[in-house]
Structures are given as structure tokens and as C-alpha cells.
Design a protein around this motif. Structure first.
Motif, PDB file in Angstrom:
ATOM      1  N   VAL A 216       9.293 -11.382  21.981  1.00  0.00           N
ATOM      2  CA  VAL A 216       9.905 -11.712  23.559  1.00  0.00           C
ATOM      3  C   VAL A 216       8.797 -12.813  24.168  1.00  0.00           C
ATOM      4  CG1 VAL A 216       8.791 -10.881  25.713  1.00  0.00           C
ATOM      5  CG2 VAL A 216       9.202  -8.872  24.115  1.00  0.00           C
ATOM      6  N   ASP A 217      10.531 -13.794  24.838  1.00  0.00           N
ATOM      7  CA  ASP A 217       9.494 -14.790  25.633  1.00  0.00           C
ATOM      8  C   ASP A 217      10.826 -14.853  27.108  1.00  0.00           C
ATOM      9  OD1 ASP A 217      12.382 -15.834  25.524  1.00  0.00           O
ATOM     10  OD2 ASP A 217      11.539 -16.885  23.525  1.00  0.00           O
ATOM     11  N   ALA A 218      10.445 -15.547  27.761  1.00  0.00           N
ATOM     12  CA  ALA A 218      11.028 -16.421  28.915  1.00  0.00           C
ATOM     13  C   ALA A 218      12.815 -15.252  28.757  1.00  0.00           C
ATOM     14  CB  ALA A 218      10.974 -17.624  29.544  1.00  0.00           C
ATOM     15  N   SER A 219      13.187 -16.066  28.134  1.00  0.00           N
ATOM     16  CA  SER A 219      14.791 -15.444  28.120  1.00  0.00           C
ATOM     17  C   SER A 219      15.179 -13.893  26.972  1.00  0.00           C
ATOM     18  CB  SER A 219      15.363 -16.393  28.000  1.00  0.00           C
ATOM     19  OG  SER A 219      15.175 -16.994  26.456  1.00  0.00           O
ATOM     20  N   HIS A 220      13.585 -13.501  26.364  1.00  0.00           N
ATOM     21  CA  HIS A 220      14.093 -12.355  25.060  1.00  0.00           C
ATOM     22  C   HIS A 220      13.541 -11.144  25.650  1.00  0.00           C
ATOM     23  CE1 HIS A 220      15.157 -16.261  23.289  1.00  0.00           C
ATOM     24  NE2 HIS A 220      16.899 -14.825  22.956  1.00  0.00           N
TER      25      HIS A 220
ATOM     26  N   GLY B  83      25.509  -8.868  30.040  1.00  0.00           N
ATOM     27  CA  GLY B  83      23.936  -8.614  30.081  1.00  0.00           C
ATOM     28  C   GLY B  83      23.459  -8.455  31.253  1.00  0.00           C
ATOM     29  N   PRO B  84      23.573  -7.903  32.269  1.00  0.00           N
ATOM     30  CA  PRO B  84      23.598  -7.649  33.608  1.00  0.00           C
ATOM     31  C   PRO B  84      21.499  -8.212  34.156  1.00  0.00           C
ATOM     32  CG  PRO B  84      23.416  -5.344  32.843  1.00  0.00           C
ATOM     33  CD  PRO B  84      23.761  -6.524  31.933  1.00  0.00           C
ATOM     34  N   ASP B  85      20.981  -8.300  32.979  1.00  0.00           N
ATOM     35  CA  ASP B  85      19.491  -8.949  32.878  1.00  0.00           C
ATOM     36  C   ASP B  85      19.863 -10.776  33.138  1.00  0.00           C
ATOM     37  OD1 ASP B  85      17.134  -6.313  32.305  1.00  0.00           O
ATOM     38  OD2 ASP B  85      18.907  -6.772  31.501  1.00  0.00           O
ATOM     39  N   ARG B  86      20.320 -10.978  32.346  1.00  0.00           N
ATOM     40  CA  ARG B  86      20.738 -12.448  32.675  1.00  0.00           C
ATOM     41  C   ARG B  86      21.952 -13.403  33.568  1.00  0.00           C
ATOM     42  NH1 ARG B  86      21.349 -17.303  30.330  1.00  0.00           N
ATOM     43  NH2 ARG B  86      23.338 -18.176  29.652  1.00  0.00           N
ATOM     44  N   MET B  87      22.456 -12.179  34.019  1.00  0.00           N
ATOM     45  CA  MET B  87      23.294 -12.316  35.466  1.00  0.00           C
ATOM     46  C   MET B  87      22.129 -12.101  36.871  1.00  0.00           C
ATOM     47  SD  MET B  87      26.468 -10.254  34.548  1.00  0.00           S
ATOM     48  CE  MET B  87      27.799 -10.612  35.600  1.00  0.00           C
ATOM     49  N   THR B  88      21.097 -11.187  36.483  1.00  0.00           N
ATOM     50  CA  THR B  88      20.657 -11.294  37.681  1.00  0.00           C
ATOM     51  C   THR B  88      19.479 -12.334  37.863  1.00  0.00           C
ATOM     52  OG1 THR B  88      20.687  -9.043  37.236  1.00  0.00           O
ATOM     53  CG2 THR B  88      18.221  -9.618  39.440  1.00  0.00           C
ATOM     54  N   MET B  89      19.203 -12.677  36.430  1.00  0.00           N
ATOM     55  CA  MET B  89      18.072 -13.992  36.299  1.00  0.00           C
ATOM     56  C   MET B  89      19.083 -15.157  37.092  1.00  0.00           C
ATOM     57  SD  MET B  89      16.430 -13.578  32.396  1.00  0.00           S
ATOM     58  CE  MET B  89      15.866 -15.333  33.139  1.00  0.00           C
ATOM     59  N   LEU B  90      20.285 -15.780  36.654  1.00  0.00           N
ATOM     60  CA  LEU B  90      21.301 -16.215  37.975  1.00  0.00           C
ATOM     61  C   LEU B  90      21.400 -16.316  38.937  1.00  0.00           C
ATOM     62  CD1 LEU B  90      24.265 -16.742  34.783  1.00  0.00           C
ATOM     63  CD2 LEU B  90      22.212 -18.109  34.784  1.00  0.00           C
ATOM     64  N   ARG B  91      21.594 -15.116  39.651  1.00  0.00           N
ATOM     65  CA  ARG B  91      21.670 -15.020  41.040  1.00  0.00           C
ATOM     66  C   ARG B  91      20.217 -15.518  41.809  1.00  0.00           C
ATOM     67  NH1 ARG B  91      23.446  -8.520  43.019  1.00  0.00           N
ATOM     68  NH2 ARG B  91      25.772  -9.380  43.156  1.00  0.00           N
ATOM     69  N   HIS B  92      20.190 -14.469  41.338  1.00  0.00           N
ATOM     70  CA  HIS B  92      18.509 -14.817  42.491  1.00  0.00           C
ATOM     71  C   HIS B  92      17.249 -16.536  41.742  1.00  0.00           C
ATOM     72  CE1 HIS B  92      18.754 -11.160  44.105  1.00  0.00           C
ATOM     73  NE2 HIS B  92      19.321 -10.609  43.426  1.00  0.00           N
ATOM     74  N   GLY B  93      17.310 -16.870  40.433  1.00  0.00           N
ATOM     75  CA  GLY B  93      17.469 -18.070  40.292  1.00  0.00           C
ATOM     76  C   GLY B  93      15.816 -17.724  39.457  1.00  0.00           C
ATOM     77  N   VAL B  94      15.643 -16.489  38.788  1.00  0.00           N
ATOM     78  CA  VAL B  94      14.410 -16.071  38.022  1.00  0.00           C
ATOM     79  C   VAL B  94      14.374 -16.830  36.609  1.00  0.00           C
ATOM     80  CG1 VAL B  94      13.551 -13.899  37.545  1.00  0.00           C
ATOM     81  CG2 VAL B  94      15.072 -13.526  39.490  1.00  0.00           C
ATOM     82  N   SER B  95      13.281 -17.206  36.365  1.00  0.00           N
ATOM     83  CA  SER B  95      13.351 -18.015  35.462  1.00  0.00           C
ATOM     84  C   SER B  95      12.623 -17.827  34.232  1.00  0.00           C
ATOM     85  CB  SER B  95      12.337 -19.176  35.760  1.00  0.00           C
ATOM     86  OG  SER B  95      11.065 -18.766  36.186  1.00  0.00           O
ATOM     87  N   ASP B  96      11.905 -16.052  34.316  1.00  0.00           N
ATOM     88  CA  ASP B  96      11.443 -15.255  33.449  1.00  0.00           C
ATOM     89  C   ASP B  96      11.362 -14.333  33.435  1.00  0.00           C
ATOM     90  OD1 ASP B  96       9.445 -14.280  31.418  1.00  0.00           O
ATOM     91  OD2 ASP B  96       8.090 -15.437  31.559  1.00  0.00           O
TER      92      ASP B  96
ATOM     93  N   ARG C 297      10.991 -11.144  31.910  1.00  0.00           N
ATOM     94  CA  ARG C 297       9.953 -10.757  32.132  1.00  0.00           C
ATOM     95  C   ARG C 297       9.071 -10.419  33.140  1.00  0.00           C
ATOM     96  NH1 ARG C 297       6.120 -14.243  27.216  1.00  0.00           N
ATOM     97  NH2 ARG C 297       7.226 -15.563  28.832  1.00  0.00           N
ATOM     98  N   LEU C 298       9.550 -10.517  33.959  1.00  0.00           N
ATOM     99  CA  LEU C 298       9.125  -9.999  35.060  1.00  0.00           C
ATOM    100  C   LEU C 298      10.166  -9.005  35.283  1.00  0.00           C
ATOM    101  CD1 LEU C 298       9.013 -13.657  37.188  1.00  0.00           C
ATOM    102  CD2 LEU C 298       7.043 -12.312  37.134  1.00  0.00           C
ATOM    103  N   PHE C 299      11.068  -8.831  35.069  1.00  0.00           N
ATOM    104  CA  PHE C 299      11.708  -7.380  35.576  1.00  0.00           C
ATOM    105  C   PHE C 299      11.216  -6.531  34.688  1.00  0.00           C
ATOM    106  CE2 PHE C 299      16.294 -10.249  35.461  1.00  0.00           C
ATOM    107  CZ  PHE C 299      15.806 -10.541  36.536  1.00  0.00           C
ATOM    108  N   PHE C 300       9.928  -6.606  33.926  1.00  0.00           N
ATOM    109  CA  PHE C 300       9.694  -5.584  33.115  1.00  0.00           C
ATOM    110  C   PHE C 300       7.823  -5.443  33.582  1.00  0.00           C
ATOM    111  CE2 PHE C 300      13.753  -6.601  30.666  1.00  0.00           C
ATOM    112  CZ  PHE C 300      13.678  -5.253  31.266  1.00  0.00           C
ATOM    113  N   SER C 301       7.795  -6.187  34.493  1.00  0.00           N
ATOM    114  CA  SER C 301       6.327  -6.575  35.297  1.00  0.00           C
ATOM    115  C   SER C 301       5.966  -5.298  35.414  1.00  0.00           C
ATOM    116  CB  SER C 301       5.914  -7.591  35.736  1.00  0.00           C
ATOM    117  OG  SER C 301       6.179  -7.975  36.600  1.00  0.00           O
ATOM    118  N   ALA C 302       6.590  -4.510  36.146  1.00  0.00           N
ATOM    119  CA  ALA C 302       6.204  -3.651  37.335  1.00  0.00           C
ATOM    120  C   ALA C 302       5.134  -3.949  38.405  1.00  0.00           C
ATOM    121  CB  ALA C 302       5.624  -2.708  36.507  1.00  0.00           C
TER     122      ALA C 302
END
Ligand code: PHE
Length: 360
Positions: free
Chosen positions: A217-221, A328-341, A343-348
Motif C-alpha cells: 500500500v502506498d499513495a497510489s496503491h 478505476g473509479p478511485d483514480r478517476m476520483t483522485m483526478l476529479r478532486h486533486g486528491v494526492s493519496d 489511502r484517504l479514501f479508506f481512512s474513515a
């Protein structure tokens, strides 16, 4: 005045004084106990009445009763007073301001990845696609073999698999993959097979869902992520249809001005295979760290469904063709909002999640 009269008088005065000083129900009850209790002072005095000379007894008895009634009355009065005071205090403290503005109700919202997947569903719905879902816990056969990936095929390395253990093998200290091939699906492509086996042509489905990979797991996996697979099977469909469809979808998602390109790719279950890029949304194509200075971002893999896969799905490749794509919707969401990591999506973490309230 006899001594007993004097004592009764003193007791009457002391009782009145102590009661007016008592500042709580407990203090009053203590006074009641002191004076009127079984070994209280007034009780003791009344027991001694018998010792008085016979002539004085009736008058003393009357006086004693009078004092007792008076003390009892004073105690009850003081209790009532204190209780009323409590109530006044509570009424003052618990006052309700009916004119205060109402507290706003916090309504939840979708996770940003779910919002993007909802938008995808709407776009695909407009193109005539239905949603077809498959299981997250799959078999090796659907995840790999029926997709034209035999057991020792080197391309399996593309999908680092999380295996479900053979029942009992962990307890026995000898954990190994389940003999029946049960795994966590590494992509949504197995749903291509399930859809082909369940539906008649023409097929136009998307298969959104969660996937799992044994990833560092890292910023993009992440070891869990989403994919949205698309599958079309029909009698007369071609790579040109795939290209046109993906370009339209990119425009629907990212605006009419989005730039797109296709590159050759490789997947065992599509032939030919392509990678589909859009012009970098961060730098507009000049090159920046987000696009690794290429000006392009890959948003999906795609291709014409391999004849072997069509046959495994129950379709004759001489009569039917199909195309498929996986995004890959996770990556597409990162692009949409400029999210750089990722892991934030699963951080709750609500501080992160609450920034995406548009997903109502
Ligand atoms: N399943 C592929 C992956 O996970 C993506 C893909 C889907 C490629 C459909 C081609 C067609 O990488």
C-alpha cells in the motif's frame, strides 16, 4: 415556671431557629430526627412527664403536645419551602428559549468514489447500459482461466491475488490457497463471463464493484479498490465502436474539450487491447508531476473481447463480437478532486470525507 416548662420553651425556640437556618431537605430531616425521633429530645421530655407532680401534669401535657404539633408543622413548612425553592431554581436553570434558531441537522452524503460511480452509472445509462453485478469472492476459473489466463501464465503477475485459505489449513499451521480455487477477485473482468452466461445478445452492461489485490500500500496503491467494467456483445460491433463510445464517455465525464488518445496495450482477454488516456487534468497537457511529465493520464484499459472468452461465455466468435473496458473509479476520483493519496479514501476520517458533500 417549672423546669419542664422552661425546657419545652427552650426547645420550641431552638427548633424554630435551627429550622430557619436549615438549607436543605437533609438538614431538616436531621432536625426531625434530633427532636421527634425515638430518642429525640422532645420525645425524651414527653416520656418524663410522668415524673411531674400530679397537679401539673395536665397543663404540662397540653403544653408538650402543643410544642410537638408546632415543631412538626414548622418542619413540614420548611420542607415545603425548600422544595419550592428547588423547583424555582430548576425552572430558572432549565428555561427553554423558544426563539433560539434550531440546530441544523447534519445530513450525510456519498463517499466521493461512490459519487463518481453514480455519475458513471448515469452516463452509461444514457448510452443504454444496464448494471450487472458479480461476486467479490470469486473462483480462479472466473477470475483467470475463463478469461484466457491459464494457471502458469506469466500475466498472472499483473494481478497479485489474495487467496482464501483452505478450510482448516491455517489452524493446522499450514496455510494454503483453497483447493476449490476460491479467491478475492482482482478485477471486475470475471463479471464479463457471468454476464455472457446469464444474458442474451445484444449485451450492454457495466459491472461496478470492489476488487482486491495483494499490494504494497502506498499513495497510489490500495489492497482494496473499485473498478467499473463495461461489456458490449453484439453481432456487428468493432474497435471503431469501442473508440467512439470511450471518447463520448470521456467528454460526458470531463467536458467537451477533453483530449483523448489510444495506445496499444496487452490483456490476455482482449485482442487487440488498448490503453485509453485523457489529457492531464492537472496541467492541461504541458507535463507535470501528476502525469509524470507526459501530459497524459491513463484512465482505463480496453479491447475487443478475445474469441476464447466469447466462447467461454457461450457465444460463437464467428457470429458475435464484443468489446470490454475496465476503469478505476478511485483514480478517476483522485483526478476529479486533486486528491494526492488513495489511502484517504479508506481512512474513515470525517475531516476528509465531509469535504465532498456534493454527493447527495
Ligand atoms: N481487468 C483489467 C485490469 O484489471 C482491465 C480491463 C478490463 C482491460 C476490460 C480490458 C478489458 O487491469
Amino acid at each position: 415556671m417549672t423546669q419542664m416548662e422552661a425546657e419545652l420553651g427552650a426547645l420550641r425556640a431552638a427548633a424554630a431557629e435551627r429550622l430557619s437556618a436549615a438549607d436543605g431537605v437533609d438538614a431538616v430531616e436531621a432536625i426531625r430526627h434530633d427532636l421527634l425521633g425515638r430518642s429525640g429530645r422532645l420525645t425524651a421530655l414527653m416520656k418524663n412527664l410522668g415524673l411531674a407532680p400530679a397537679g401539673e401534669r395536665p397543663a404540662l401535657g397540653r403544653l408538650a403536645n402543643e410544642v410537638r404539633t408546632e415543631v412538626q408543622g414548622a418542619i413540614d413548612g420548611r420542607l415545603a419551602e425548600l422544595r419550592a425553592g428547588d423547583l424555582d431554581e430548576r425552572l430558572a436553570a432549565e428555561e427553554l428559549d423558544m426563539s433560539a434558531p434550531a440546530r441544523s441537522i447534519r445530513v450525510g452524503h456519498l463517499h466521493p468514489v461512490q459519487t463518481l460511480m453514480r455519475d458513471l452509472r448515469q452516463v452509461f445509462h444514457a448510452f443504454g447500459f444496464e448494471v450487472f453485478e458479480g461476486p467479490e469472492i470469486e473462483t480462479d476459473a472466473y477470475n483467470f482461466e475463463l478469461l484466457n489466463i491459464p494457471p502458469d501464465h506469466p500475466s498472472r503477475d499483473l494481478w497479485d491475488t489474495l487467496y482464501v485459505a483452505e478450510p482448516g489449513s491455517i489452524e493446522a499451521g499450514d496455510s494454503r490457497p483453497a483447493a476449490d480455487g476460491t479467491i478475492l477477485r482482482t478485477h471486475t473482468s470475471p463479471v464479463q463471463l457471468r454476464a455472457m452466461q446469464a444474458l442474451d445478445a445484444p449485451i450492454r452492461v457495466i459491472t461496478p464493484g470492489r476488487c482486491f489485490r495483494y499490494e504494497a500500500v502506498d499513495a497510489s496503491h490500495a489492497f482494496e479498490f473499485f473498478q467499473v467494467e463495461g461489456l458490449v456483445v453484439d453481432r456487428d460491433t468493432s474497435l471503431a465502436d469501442l473508440k467512439g463510445m470511450l471518447e463520448e464517455i470521456a467528454r460526458a465525464l470531463y467536458g467537451r474539450d477533453v483530449r483523448t488518445r489510444f495506445r496499444p496495450g496487452y490483456y490476455p482477454f482482449t485482442e487487440p487491447s488498448v490503453a485509453f488516456d485523457i489529457g492531464c487534468l492537472v496541467c492541461g497537457g504541458d507535463g507535470c508531476p501528476a502525469c509524470k511529465r507526459t501530459g497524459w493520464m491513463t484512465i482505463l484499459g480496453a479491447g475487443m473481447v478475445h474469441p476464447v472468452v466469447l466462447r467461454n461465455g457461450g457465444f460463437d466468435p464467428d457470429e458475435f463480437q464484443g468489446y470490454a473496458f475496465g476503469m478505476g473509479p478511485d483514480r478517476m476520483t483522485m483526478l476529479r478532486h486533486g486528491v494526492s493519496d488513495i489511502r484517504l479514501f479508506f481512512s474513515a476520517d470525517v475531516r476528509f470525507g465531509s469535504q465532498f458533500a456534493e454527493g447527495r
